[in-house]
Design a protein around this motif. Sequence first.
Motif, PDB file in Angstrom:
ATOM      1  N   LYS A   1      53.594  37.986 -29.565  1.00 48.28           N
ATOM      2  CA  LYS A   1      53.240  37.678 -30.915  1.00 48.28           C
ATOM      3  C   LYS A   1      53.238  36.312 -31.353  1.00 48.28           C
ATOM      4  CE  LYS A   1      54.510  39.021 -35.606  1.00 48.28           C
ATOM      5  NZ  LYS A   1      55.351  39.714 -36.500  1.00 48.28           N
ATOM      6  N   LEU A   2      54.170  35.654 -30.510  1.00 50.76           N
ATOM      7  CA  LEU A   2      54.094  34.233 -30.952  1.00 50.76           C
ATOM      8  C   LEU A   2      52.923  33.590 -30.146  1.00 50.76           C
ATOM      9  CD1 LEU A   2      55.492  31.350 -31.654  1.00 50.76           C
ATOM     10  CD2 LEU A   2      56.905  31.681 -29.894  1.00 50.76           C
ATOM     11  N   LEU A   3      52.807  33.968 -28.935  1.00 50.02           N
ATOM     12  CA  LEU A   3      51.973  33.307 -28.088  1.00 50.02           C
ATOM     13  C   LEU A   3      50.452  33.600 -27.913  1.00 50.02           C
ATOM     14  CD1 LEU A   3      54.279  33.129 -24.893  1.00 50.02           C
ATOM     15  CD2 LEU A   3      53.818  31.021 -26.579  1.00 50.02           C
TER      16      LEU A   3
ATOM     17  N   VAL B   1      46.384  30.970 -25.526  1.00 50.05           N
ATOM     18  CA  VAL B   1      47.691  30.429 -26.493  1.00 50.05           C
ATOM     19  C   VAL B   1      47.034  30.457 -27.743  1.00 50.05           C
ATOM     20  CG1 VAL B   1      49.763  29.298 -26.637  1.00 50.05           C
ATOM     21  CG2 VAL B   1      48.952  29.932 -24.369  1.00 50.05           C
ATOM     22  N   ASN B   2      47.765  30.894 -28.810  1.00 55.70           N
ATOM     23  CA  ASN B   2      47.261  30.520 -30.284  1.00 55.70           C
ATOM     24  C   ASN B   2      48.303  29.355 -30.681  1.00 55.70           C
ATOM     25  OD1 ASN B   2      50.025  31.220 -31.309  1.00 55.70           O
ATOM     26  ND2 ASN B   2      49.450  33.492 -31.197  1.00 55.70           N
ATOM     27  N   PRO B   3      47.775  28.859 -32.045  1.00 60.11           N
ATOM     28  CA  PRO B   3      48.123  27.508 -32.461  1.00 60.11           C
ATOM     29  C   PRO B   3      49.685  27.371 -32.409  1.00 60.11           C
ATOM     30  CG  PRO B   3      46.360  27.991 -33.635  1.00 60.11           C
ATOM     31  CD  PRO B   3      46.653  29.426 -32.985  1.00 60.11           C
ATOM     32  N   GLU B   4      50.235  28.620 -33.119  1.00 64.16           N
ATOM     33  CA  GLU B   4      51.818  28.772 -33.182  1.00 64.16           C
ATOM     34  C   GLU B   4      52.576  28.635 -31.880  1.00 64.16           C
ATOM     35  OE1 GLU B   4      55.036  30.841 -36.136  1.00 64.16           O
ATOM     36  OE2 GLU B   4      53.532  32.000 -35.437  1.00 64.16           O
ATOM     37  N   GLY B   5      51.937  29.379 -30.810  1.00 63.94           N
ATOM     38  CA  GLY B   5      52.448  29.377 -29.524  1.00 63.94           C
ATOM     39  C   GLY B   5      52.549  27.704 -29.076  1.00 63.94           C
TER      40      GLY B   5
ATOM     41  N   ALA C   1      64.084  34.820 -34.284  1.00 61.86           N
ATOM     42  CA  ALA C   1      64.526  35.921 -33.051  1.00 61.86           C
ATOM     43  C   ALA C   1      63.284  36.694 -32.623  1.00 61.86           C
ATOM     44  CB  ALA C   1      65.835  36.609 -33.465  1.00 61.86           C
ATOM     45  N   GLU C   2      62.452  36.921 -33.576  1.00 60.92           N
ATOM     46  CA  GLU C   2      61.376  38.060 -33.131  1.00 60.92           C
ATOM     47  C   GLU C   2      60.547  37.416 -32.579  1.00 60.92           C
ATOM     48  OE1 GLU C   2      59.685  39.901 -36.462  1.00 60.92           O
ATOM     49  OE2 GLU C   2      61.569  41.441 -36.723  1.00 60.92           O
ATOM     50  N   GLN C   3      60.391  36.061 -32.525  1.00 59.42           N
ATOM     51  CA  GLN C   3      59.206  35.264 -31.967  1.00 59.42           C
ATOM     52  C   GLN C   3      59.862  34.566 -30.539  1.00 59.42           C
ATOM     53  OE1 GLN C   3      58.956  32.240 -35.115  1.00 59.42           O
ATOM     54  NE2 GLN C   3      56.720  32.792 -35.328  1.00 59.42           N
ATOM     55  N   LEU C   4      61.279  34.334 -30.309  1.00 57.49           N
ATOM     56  CA  LEU C   4      61.881  33.897 -29.238  1.00 57.49           C
ATOM     57  C   LEU C   4      63.163  33.949 -29.100  1.00 57.49           C
ATOM     58  CD1 LEU C   4      63.005  30.600 -29.433  1.00 57.49           C
ATOM     59  CD2 LEU C   4      60.380  30.258 -29.767  1.00 57.49           C
TER      60      LEU C   4
END
Length: 263
Positions: A139-141, A149-153, A120-123
């Motif tokens: 933080k996610l993107l 955009v970072n890899p996790e995003g 939930a903190e990511q999306l």
Amino acid sequence: MKAKLITPIGVALSLLTLASCVSTKKYKAMKAEAGRLRADSAAFSNRILSLDGSLSKSQMDQELTNSKLQKTNAELNSSNEQIAAQQARLAELQDRIERQRAATVALRKTIADALVNFNAEQLTVTTKNGKVYVSMSEKLLFPSGSAEVNPEGKDALSQLAKALNQNTDINIDVEGHTDTVPITKRFPDNWALSVARSTEITRILVKDYGVNPTRIIASGRSQYLPVADNSTPDGRARNRRTEIILEPKLDKIMELVEGASGN
């Protein structure tokens, strides 16, 4: 002897005179009666003529009333047909709206299932006003102040794109949002940063994951649509987000609405 002869003659003359007077009176009475009868006859004739005129007028009024009644019945039948058509259109519209609502609920589940590995903190995935909102945190993107955009995003966007490509009757809005802290590097202001982030996400969805570009609108809202208080670090973090707004196409519903308003 003469006196005796005169008396009967006088009596006879008197009788004749009396008879003449009686006949004259009777004649005058009969004449008066005839006059009254003629007057009554004329009055009756006038009355008959008047009644004939009234009857003719009544017949004309009745014909006019019948004509108006027929016209009213025709208009009523036409109105009933229009009401029936409108009710049928309304029932179809309500049915489509219900199916649209069901499609939105199903879409939310599909997207939530596709992104189940993110917390939930990511999306977050929510519904509002018939739309599905996928709100992805900075933080996610992105790194702070960056539109790369970072890899996790990218992983999250990849999972989202799979669901979007399986549900093609969906319009996609990508909105970039920032907090109120002015940007100091690379971008002239928060407007530019929010737009750059939304267009970069759109580019990845289209070029890397094959989402049809005609379905997507990219825009930046800068700091002007916050979801939390910008006076706290946590509030600012929540405001630094990208929202991917999914809306089932409403073409058929709008056709029904426009058809109803045109009648």
